[in-house]
Design an enzyme around this catalytic site. Structure first.
Site, PDB file in Angstrom:
ATOM      1  CE  LYS A  14      43.992  52.900  29.076  1.00 35.48           C
ATOM      2  NZ  LYS A  14      43.403  53.707  30.181  1.00 35.48           N
TER       3      LYS A  14
ATOM      4  CE1 TYR B 258      46.819  50.637  29.716  1.00 29.49           C
ATOM      5  CE2 TYR B 258      48.136  51.150  27.636  1.00 29.49           C
ATOM      6  CZ  TYR B 258      47.680  51.599  28.899  1.00 29.49           C
ATOM      7  OH  TYR B 258      47.472  52.733  29.122  1.00 29.49           O
TER       8      TYR B 258
HETATM    9  N1  LIG Z   1      51.836  56.317  32.546  1.00 24.27           N
HETATM   10  C1  LIG Z   1      51.736  56.323  31.248  1.00 24.27           C
HETATM   11  O1  LIG Z   1      52.732  56.095  30.367  1.00 24.27           O
HETATM   12  C2  LIG Z   1      50.463  56.304  30.603  1.00 24.27           C
HETATM   13  C3  LIG Z   1      50.135  56.697  29.069  1.00 24.27           C
HETATM   14  C4  LIG Z   1      49.099  56.658  28.353  1.00 24.27           C
HETATM   15  C5  LIG Z   1      47.794  56.481  29.217  1.00 24.27           C
HETATM   16  N2  LIG Z   1      48.157  56.287  30.612  1.00 24.27           N
HETATM   17  C6  LIG Z   1      46.714  56.091  31.376  1.00 24.27           C
HETATM   18  O2  LIG Z   1      46.676  57.142  32.549  1.00 24.27           O
HETATM   19  C7  LIG Z   1      45.686  56.839  33.446  1.00 24.27           C
HETATM   20  C8  LIG Z   1      46.663  57.097  34.830  1.00 24.27           C
HETATM   21  O3  LIG Z   1      47.815  56.216  34.821  1.00 24.27           O
HETATM   22  P1  LIG Z   1      49.081  56.616  35.638  1.00 24.27           P
HETATM   23  O4  LIG Z   1      50.206  56.677  34.594  1.00 24.27           O
HETATM   24  O5  LIG Z   1      48.693  57.815  36.411  1.00 24.27           O
HETATM   25  O6  LIG Z   1      49.321  55.373  36.418  1.00 24.27           O
HETATM   26  P2  LIG Z   1      49.770  55.223  38.091  1.00 24.27           P
HETATM   27  O7  LIG Z   1      50.557  56.105  38.525  1.00 24.27           O
HETATM   28  O8  LIG Z   1      49.985  53.789  38.270  1.00 24.27           O
HETATM   29  O9  LIG Z   1      48.208  55.241  38.942  1.00 24.27           O
HETATM   30  C9  LIG Z   1      47.149  54.421  38.407  1.00 24.27           C
HETATM   31  C10 LIG Z   1      45.971  54.867  39.529  1.00 24.27           C
HETATM   32  O10 LIG Z   1      44.866  54.035  39.234  1.00 24.27           O
HETATM   33  C11 LIG Z   1      44.287  53.678  40.374  1.00 24.27           C
HETATM   34  N3  LIG Z   1      43.513  52.239  40.310  1.00 24.27           N
HETATM   35  C12 LIG Z   1      44.123  51.195  39.969  1.00 24.27           C
HETATM   36  N4  LIG Z   1      43.452  50.250  39.929  1.00 24.27           N
HETATM   37  C13 LIG Z   1      42.318  50.768  40.554  1.00 24.27           C
HETATM   38  C14 LIG Z   1      41.026  49.999  40.981  1.00 24.27           C
HETATM   39  N5  LIG Z   1      40.734  48.721  40.908  1.00 24.27           N
HETATM   40  N6  LIG Z   1      40.158  51.109  41.474  1.00 24.27           N
HETATM   41  C15 LIG Z   1      40.555  52.237  41.587  1.00 24.27           C
HETATM   42  N7  LIG Z   1      41.401  52.913  41.167  1.00 24.27           N
HETATM   43  C16 LIG Z   1      42.512  52.102  41.030  1.00 24.27           C
HETATM   44  C17 LIG Z   1      45.565  53.537  41.366  1.00 24.27           C
HETATM   45  O11 LIG Z   1      45.182  53.893  42.672  1.00 24.27           O
HETATM   46  P3  LIG Z   1      45.037  52.763  43.692  1.00 24.27           P
HETATM   47  O12 LIG Z   1      46.148  51.548  43.504  1.00 24.27           O
HETATM   48  O13 LIG Z   1      45.247  53.292  45.106  1.00 24.27           O
HETATM   49  O14 LIG Z   1      43.628  51.854  43.744  1.00 24.27           O
HETATM   50  C18 LIG Z   1      46.117  54.857  40.839  1.00 24.27           C
HETATM   51  O15 LIG Z   1      45.746  56.203  41.490  1.00 24.27           O
HETATM   52  C19 LIG Z   1      45.766  55.298  33.210  1.00 24.27           C
HETATM   53  O16 LIG Z   1      44.098  55.022  32.612  1.00 24.27           O
HETATM   54  C20 LIG Z   1      46.716  54.797  32.259  1.00 24.27           C
HETATM   55  O17 LIG Z   1      45.930  53.940  31.645  1.00 24.27           O
HETATM   56  C21 LIG Z   1      49.223  56.170  31.139  1.00 24.27           C
END
Ligand SMILES: NC(=O)c1ccc[n+]([C@@H]2O[C@H](COP(=O)([O-])OP(=O)(O)OC[C@H]3O[C@@H](n4cnc5c(N)ncnc54)[C@H](OP(=O)(O)O)[C@@H]3O)[C@@H](O)[C@H]2O)c1
Length: 233
Positions: free
Chosen positions: A155, A151
């Site tokens: 990033k 991861y």
């Molecule tokens: N949550 C945290 O603590 C956190 C912290 C720092 C950064 N982030 C970053 O924030 C971003 C959003 O994460 P989140 O927390 O909202 O996670 P999440 O709730 O798991 O949502 C992830 C999203 O990515 C989409 N996705 C995954 N694989 C995909 C693919 N092959 N093609 C198109 N879409 C895809 C999923 O949609 P489908 O499954 O419908 O495709 C879903 O809409 C990510 O980049 C993550 O690394 C998250």
């Protein structure tokens, strides 16, 4: 609240979590939003909240032909692209010797190659509109931790790609914004901490980046939840 009136935004990973919150925030501000992800049902449910403003497009961000279709369809249907939010991302955690090759490949494909593909096809449109790219990285793109071999590498790679995009697009007046959030209350982790940032708080920061005053670029924002003192290590 109509500060994104007339703007067209693509948000990847918009079926849930942060991406859905960004799509809602942009729609509330008057933008036309293309919500992209693989889960069609969830995208359609989101669209029902803002039927005149959110257009769902099913897209696996790792597949070049699907990403090209996403960009081409947006440009054709909505006639311009002003904002690309590269939000789709996945996290698989484990020490390097335990991390599966499949998990490593998936993280690189979604978190890094997906951003490359979306930028590759959207940049000509963003140059025309003098638009914005927002790359959703992570605090894990700025500091490493045990178990984050894949991861963090994806990033950190995204941080490098963002820097290159900043340099390449400066003269074109395309603003490149990189957001590095700490923990967010989404499905990303099975059991997110109570004090984690809400998706809406992070979406507000994305909105702030794309509505920066003329002449201002928020290149990089790192945001973390405030951990209650009794829970600090
Ligand atoms: N949550 C945290 O603590 C956190 C912290 C720092 C950064 N982030 C970053 O924030 C971003 C959003 O994460 P989140 O927390 O909202 O996670 P999440 O709730 O798991 O949502 C992830 C999203 O990515 C989409 N996705 C995954 N694989 C995909 C693919 N092959 N093609 C198109 N879409 C895809 C999923 O949609 P489908 O499954 O419908 O495709 C879903 O809409 C990510 O980049 C993550 O690394 C998250």
């Amino acid at each position: 609240m109509a500060d994104l009136n007339g703007k067209v935004a693509i948000v990847t990973g918009a079926s849930k979590g942060l991406g859905a919150a960004v799509a809602r925030r942009f729609a509330k501000s008057g933008a036309q939003v293309v919500a992209a992800a693989r889960n069609r049902d969830k995208l359609e449910a989101l669209t029902r909240e803002y039927p005149d403003q959110i257009l769902p497009i099913q897209c696996d961000i790792t597949q070049p032909d699907q990403v090209q279709d996403l960009i081409n369809t947006t440009a054709k249907e909505l006639e311009r692209i002003d904002i690309l939010v590269n939000n789709a991302g996945i996290g698989r955690f484990g020490k390097v010797q335990d991390l599966s090759i499949e998990d490593w490949d998936q993280m690189m494909d979604v978190n890094l190659k997906g951003v490359f593909l979306a930028c590759k096809y959207a940049i000509p449109h963003l140059i025309r509109s003098k638009g914005h790219i927002v790359n959703v990285s992570s605090v894990a793109g700025t500091v490493t931790f045990s178990g984050g071999g894949g991861y963090c590498a994806s990033k950190f790679g995204l941080m490098a790609l963002s820097e290159v995009l900043t340099q390449e697009l400066k003269k074109e007046e395309v603003k490149v914004n990189t957001l590095c959030p700490g923990s967010i209350q989404t499905d990303f982790f099975d059991d997110p901490k109570d004090y984690a940032l809400s998706a809406e708080q992070v979406a507000e920061t994305v909105w702030l980046m794309v509505t920066a005053p003329s002449g201002v670029i928020y290149n990089q924002i790192i945001m973390r939840p405030q951990v209650p003192p009794e829970l600090q290590k």
